[in-house]
Design a protein around this motif. Sequence first.
Motif, PDB file in Angstrom:
ATOM      1  N   LEU A 154     -39.045  13.981 -65.457  1.00  3.33           N
ATOM      2  CA  LEU A 154     -40.244  13.524 -65.574  1.00  3.33           C
ATOM      3  C   LEU A 154     -41.374  14.610 -65.656  1.00  3.33           C
ATOM      4  CD1 LEU A 154     -41.097  10.688 -64.992  1.00  3.33           C
ATOM      5  CD2 LEU A 154     -41.510  11.326 -62.513  1.00  3.33           C
ATOM      6  N   LEU A 157     -41.370  15.991 -69.466  1.00  2.00           N
ATOM      7  CA  LEU A 157     -40.845  14.739 -69.802  1.00  2.00           C
ATOM      8  C   LEU A 157     -39.876  15.171 -70.792  1.00  2.00           C
ATOM      9  CD1 LEU A 157     -41.004  11.694 -69.767  1.00  2.00           C
ATOM     10  CD2 LEU A 157     -42.471  11.658 -71.506  1.00  2.00           C
ATOM     11  N   THR A 248     -44.555   6.384 -66.977  1.00  2.27           N
ATOM     12  CA  THR A 248     -44.494   7.610 -66.040  1.00  2.27           C
ATOM     13  C   THR A 248     -45.472   7.976 -65.155  1.00  2.27           C
ATOM     14  OG1 THR A 248     -45.725   8.891 -67.998  1.00  2.27           O
ATOM     15  CG2 THR A 248     -43.357   9.165 -68.009  1.00  2.27           C
ATOM     16  N   LYS A 252     -44.548   8.939 -61.248  1.00  2.67           N
ATOM     17  CA  LYS A 252     -44.885  10.397 -60.814  1.00  2.67           C
ATOM     18  C   LYS A 252     -45.477  10.124 -59.316  1.00  2.67           C
ATOM     19  CE  LYS A 252     -45.462  12.966 -64.871  1.00  2.67           C
ATOM     20  NZ  LYS A 252     -46.523  13.321 -66.004  1.00  2.67           N
TER      21      LYS A 252
END
Length: 551
Positions: A154, A157, A248, A252
Motif C-alpha cells: 500500500l 503503492l 487506498t 490506509k
Amino acid sequence: QFPFGRRLPCDIYWHGVSFHDNNIFSGQVNKFPGMMETVRKITLSRAMRTMQDLFPLEYNFYPRSWILPEELPLFVAEFRVMKDSNPSWKPTFIVKPDGGCQGDGIYLIKDPSDIRLTGSIQSRPAVVQEYICKPLLMDKLKFDIRLYVLLKSLEPLEIYIAKDGLSRFCTQPYQEPTLKNLHQVFMHLTNYSLNIHSGNFIHSDSVNTGSKRTFSSILCRLSSRGADVKKLWSDIISLVIKTIIALTPELKVYYQSDIPAGKPGPTCFQILGFDILLMKNLKPMLLEVNANPSMRIEHEQELSPGVFENVPSPVDEEVKVAVIRDTLRLVDPQKKKRKDTQVTVPPQQQWFGVQEHPGLWDLSPWRGWMGGALRSFQADPSAVLCCRCQSLEPAPGASEELPDAPPSPEAALPSLCLKQVFPKYAKQFSYLRLVDRVAALFIRFLGVKGTTKLGPTGFRTFIRNCKLSNSNFSMAAVDILYIDITRRWNSMGIDHKESGMCLQAFVEAFFCLAQKKYKSLPLHEQVESLIDFCECRLAALRDKRLVWGCG
Ligand code: ADP
C-alpha cells in the motif's frame, strides 16, 4: 496449518478470509486489515462516487449507483428529471444487497417503484445501479471477466495484474431487458454459482469452450475478429489502477489502526478479484471487487443421482495456480536476498519447508503441491497456512560458484503471470491520488493510535494547525460543521463500533471547506488547492517546532 495456534513466527501468513490476527509482529500477511469492509458494495460505490465527483471522465467505468435506503429520494428525483427530459428513455437498474455475493438477492427493475422496500432494505442496505444493457456477447451469451490483481504493497503503492483471468458465461441467450425477461437470471447474471444450476451449463476440459473459459481465449477470438485487443488491455489496466487508487485512502486508515506505524508488525499483500463486464463497444466496466475471490480449482460433478464428487477444473487450475504461485514468488522474502547475493541452492534443499519436495525444479509437482494445498485449505477456510522459508545461505564450505550448480528456483519456473502496473504507470495516474492526500491529513490528526474515527478535538486541531478558521468561519462554525456531517454519517449506520468522524465524513467536510475557500475553481482544483495549502501550513508548523525544539 495451525489449528491449535502457532508458536514460531513465519515469513508468510495465508489467512483464509480476512486479516484477523493482531499478534503477528513480522513477516507478511496475505490480507489487508479492512479490505472486506472497503470493497463491500456500498463502500465501493461511495468511494467511486467521490472519485466520480472529482474526476467524472476518468471514473466513467463504474455504473452510476445510489445507496438504499438513504439515497432513494435522490434516485427517484434523478430518474424523474431524466425521464422528463427524454420520455423515450427506458432504462433498467440492478438492485444488489450490500455484502451479498454469488448473485444472492439481486434483481432487475425498470422503475424506482419496483424496489422491494419491505423488510430487507431496512435491515440490509443495497446499491441500485444502472444496468449495462448492451454487453459484448459471445456465442449470443453474456459473460463477465474475473481478473486477479495483486495489491503487493500500500505504501509505496504496488499493483500487479494477472495476464490471464476467467470468463464466466450466462447459460441462456441474451436479450436486452424487457419486463418479460427481467427475472431470467441465466440470461442476465453471469455468476458461476447460479448458472451451474442451469441445464445448459457446459463443463469443458478445454480452456476456450464451455461456460467458464480463460480470458485469453476470449481475447484470441476478439483479435481474430479484428478487435483492438491492446487498447482493451490498456483500458483494463487503467480501470484497475484507478479503482485501487479509489480504495487506498480507506485502506490506509484501517492499516494504521491495526498495524500502527513505528510498532513491530507485518506487512500485507492481497489477491483481489476484479469483476469486469465488457460493453458491446469493448469498454470495460467495473462491476465489483472481491476481497476473497474463490481459489477453487475443482467443481462438483454428479456421478449418479445425489452422489457428488469433486473433479479438477482445468480452466480454474490454469489461471489460479499461476496466480498463487507467482504471488508467492513476488512476496518471497528470500528472493531479494538471492538476487543480492546470487547464491545457488543445493537441489535437495527445500524452498518452502512445508513438505518434502524433491521435484522442485520441475513445474508439475509444484503445481500438484499448490493444488493439494489449495484443496485442503478450501476444506477449512478459517485455517491459517504459514510458510517458513529456509535460509538460502550456502552450506558451510560450499562454493558460491560451483560449475555444476543447479539453476535458481526462478529459472525452472515459467515467466511471471503477474505484470506490474504500478508504479510502472505511476506518472499517468498519480494526479488522481487526491483523496489519498486528504486521508494522510485525516490520519495525522486521529491522535490515539488504533482508532479509525476523528474526535471533535482532532478536527478542531486540524482546522487550527492549518489555519482554516477566520472571521468568516469561526470555531463555532467549525464545531457545527463537525457535528452536522458526523451525525449524518453515523446515522447511515455503517460502523457503530466507534464514535466520531469517519474518513468519508472528513472527506465531505474537506470538500466543503475547499468549496468555501476556492469558489470559482472546478471541484478537483478546489480540493487540490486546499490540500496544498494545508500541507504547506503543516510543514511550516513542523519547521517552527523544530526551531523551538533546538532553541
Ligand atoms: P455478486 O457479488 O452477488 O456476484 P455482482 O455485482 O458481481 O454481485 O453482480 C452479479 C452479476 O450481475 C454480475 O456478475 C453481472 O453478470 C451482473 N451485473 C451486476 N451489475 C451489473 C450491471 N451494472 N450491469 C449489467 N450486469 C450487471
